[in-house]
Design an enzyme around this catalytic site. Structure first.
Site, PDB file in Angstrom:
ATOM      1  N   GLN A  81     -16.568  44.774  23.934  1.00  0.00           N
ATOM      2  CA  GLN A  81     -15.458  44.484  23.040  1.00  0.00           C
ATOM      3  C   GLN A  81     -14.105  44.813  23.671  1.00  0.00           C
ATOM      4  O   GLN A  81     -14.029  45.518  24.675  1.00  0.00           O
ATOM      5  CB  GLN A  81     -15.599  45.281  21.749  1.00  0.00           C
ATOM      6  CG  GLN A  81     -16.719  44.815  20.842  1.00  0.00           C
ATOM      7  CD  GLN A  81     -16.729  45.582  19.530  1.00  0.00           C
ATOM      8  OE1 GLN A  81     -17.491  46.510  19.376  1.00  0.00           O
ATOM      9  NE2 GLN A  81     -15.882  45.186  18.598  1.00  0.00           N
ATOM     10  N   HIS A  82     -13.067  44.279  23.048  1.00  0.00           N
ATOM     11  CA  HIS A  82     -11.668  44.680  23.245  1.00  0.00           C
ATOM     12  C   HIS A  82     -11.019  44.205  24.546  1.00  0.00           C
ATOM     13  O   HIS A  82      -9.794  44.149  24.623  1.00  0.00           O
ATOM     14  CB  HIS A  82     -11.505  46.202  23.202  1.00  0.00           C
ATOM     15  CG  HIS A  82     -11.934  46.859  21.947  1.00  0.00           C
ATOM     16  ND1 HIS A  82     -11.455  46.509  20.707  1.00  0.00           N
ATOM     17  CD2 HIS A  82     -12.816  47.878  21.740  1.00  0.00           C
ATOM     18  CE1 HIS A  82     -12.000  47.288  19.793  1.00  0.00           C
ATOM     19  NE2 HIS A  82     -12.834  48.115  20.382  1.00  0.00           N
ATOM     20  N   ASP A 239     -20.463  43.460  21.505  1.00  0.00           N
ATOM     21  CA  ASP A 239     -21.755  44.097  21.761  1.00  0.00           C
ATOM     22  C   ASP A 239     -22.301  44.864  20.560  1.00  0.00           C
ATOM     23  O   ASP A 239     -23.510  44.805  20.279  1.00  0.00           O
ATOM     24  CB  ASP A 239     -21.686  44.998  22.998  1.00  0.00           C
ATOM     25  CG  ASP A 239     -20.515  45.971  22.985  1.00  0.00           C
ATOM     26  OD1 ASP A 239     -19.780  46.044  21.981  1.00  0.00           O
ATOM     27  OD2 ASP A 239     -20.319  46.657  24.008  1.00  0.00           O
TER      28      ASP A 239
END
Length: 481
Positions: A81-82, A239
């Site tokens: 992520q991110h 994820d």
């Protein structure tokens, strides 16, 4: 055709350290083939990776799967992520991706929270109070430190978006991963134009948000992947949302994941809005919500401390009053981006194994402290914790979680839950099922339940006291005296 009862699907887990691919029988959940290839991550002040390595690793993992990958009817990408992936007009990376655990944007995170109404306003708007892991803070950091990279950027993607676009030729994302950016409003389930304008990001640079169950596209024939042209591509997701699908989670069931980062989360029917910032109000990948708390320091931090001590990771002894906060990369929960590791209570008779156990205790304390905020008020607080991730099969991790939580612990036998969740999402395209229902049909959460033990309240209180007393030291920025 492979010996399978139903059509084959591919689920991918593109994580911080590597890419894993599973070919799964959509009818039974049997893993027919698998492959894995590594990535590299920079060290030093930042955490960066070349996105092209992710693509090369995906290709290598799929080639390891052999002919079954070519027979797959659908594919889905789960990813870390991110991460900020800025692309130029040709779709090539402008610079290496800024990863989730790059905390250089801590000043920008603090500034953005203050400039746009404070923590409560952010939680009400986006579901989360953005910290330095959130993509919006990384974009603000990039604009401040590398304006030439911002000027060259023609598209902004998350890691799973980048790989999905290389498969389909279309810029797409999903609500689960978009909810970790800081520029997607959970209240309206759309991009937040005020936030985007504030950080100078044109919404036209962002991918289309594909809805759960919608086809993101089909595999194009412009590359040499072992997929047939026209293979269906699912939306993919972050994820943690993929792992939730992989477990077939029902609302209120708690998960503690032990990986590079540590996370606690549960599916909820209620949109989360925690103004303290401890709980990120993520969306999940099938229409509900996934309140989640995350720590930066988990298995890698403990393994590093074991290496420094010259010990095997399982060589623990009862800690006997020593406290070790393993904040080797700064920390997200608690919010201490500038912190480093801290040791208190060292004595002449302290053994190395006691220091190692203290590190486990410090890591698990952070996760359990957030668990109560993650769970809804009506959740069963005595139900087993689902323990997943790379550390879940370690005896020291299992024993520490049981002792500090006072709860039974269930360890699913399935090992690659992010990739299995992505595979369940791909299977849902073919069957019309909710991907979580697919995973339940596959019985992915099956595994032994370890009985509860008495909670070690004394250790929890000692760690909390050290953390409170050391707060001024842990909060100090590196350039402060």
């Amino acid at each position: 055709m492979s010996a399978a009862e139903g059509p084959l699907v591919v689920g991918v887990d593109s994580s911080t350290q590597s890419t894993k691919a599973l070919v799964v029988d959509a009818s039974t959940g049997q893993v027919v083939a698998s492959g894995q290839a590594p990535h590299t991550v920079s060290t030093g002040a930042g955490r960066e990776s070349d996105p092209r390595q992710w693509w090369d690793a995906l290709c290598e993992a799929l080639y390891q799967c052999g002919e079954p990958a070519h027979e797959a009817a659908a594919v889905s990408i789960g990813g870390q992520q991110h991460g900020l992936v800025p692309l130029d007009a040709h779709g090539d990376p402008v610079r290496p991706a800024l990863l989730w655990n790059d905390v250089r944007s801590a000043p920008q995170a603090h500034r953005l929270v203050e400039e746009l109404g404070g923590p409560k306003a952010w939680a009400d708007r986006t579901g989360s109070v953005p910290g330095p892991s959130f993509t919006v803070t990384k974009w603000a950091w990039l604009a401040e430190h590398e304006p030439e990279a911002v000027r060259a950027t023609a598209a902004v993607r998350l890691p799973h978006d980048y790989l999905t676009e290389l498969l389909t030729g279309q810029g797409t994302t999903d609500r689960g991963d978009a909810s970790g950016t800081g520029w997607w409003a959970s209240a309206t389930e759309s991009y937040d134009e005020e936030v985007l304008a504030h950080v100078g990001l044109d919404p036209a640079l962002l991918p289309r948000v594909v809805q759960p169950g919608e086809v993101a596209g089909t595999v194009r024939d412009a590359h040499d992947l072992p997929f047939s042209k026209g293979t269906l591509v699912a939306p993919g997701t972050g994820d943690n949302a993929a792992a939730a699908l992989g477990l077939g989670l029902r609302p209120g069931v708690p998960v503690l994941s032990l990986g590079t980062s540590g996370t606690v989360y549960a599916v909820s029917k209620r949109r989360p809005t925690d103004p303290t910032g401890t709980v990120a109000g993520f969306a999940d990948a099938h229409g509900d919500w996934l309140p989640l708390a995350c720590t930066l320091n988990c298995t890698l931090a403990i393994d590093r401390i074991a290496t420094l001590l010259g010990l095997d990771r399982e060589a623990v002894e009862p800690s006997r009053g020593v406290t070790l906060l393993p904040y080797l990369d700064g920390e997200r929960t608690p919010a201490l981006p500038h912190a480093s590791g801290l040791l208190h209570g060292l004595r002449h008779d302290t053994a190395p194994g006691q220091l190692l156990q203290a590190a486990y205790d410090g890591a698990v304390h952070s996760l359990l402290g957030a668990l109560g905020l993650v769970l809804d008020a009506d959740a069963d607080r005595t139900a087993p914790l689902l323990l997943i991730g790379g550390g879940a099969r370690g005896t020291a991790w299992q024993d520490t979680v049981r002792r500090l939580s006072g709860r039974p612990v269930q360890v699913p036998e399935a090992k690659e839950l992010v990739a299995l969740g992505a595979a369940a999402q791909a299977a849902g395209l073919l069957t019309g099922e909710d991907p979580a229902a697919v995973a339940r049909r596959w019985d992915t959460a099956r595994g032994p339940v370890l009985e509860a033990v008495e909670r070690d309240d004394a250790t929890l209180a000692r760690i909390a006291g050290v953390l409170s007393d050391a707060a001024p030291l842990l909060e100090r920025a590196p350039d402060q005296p």
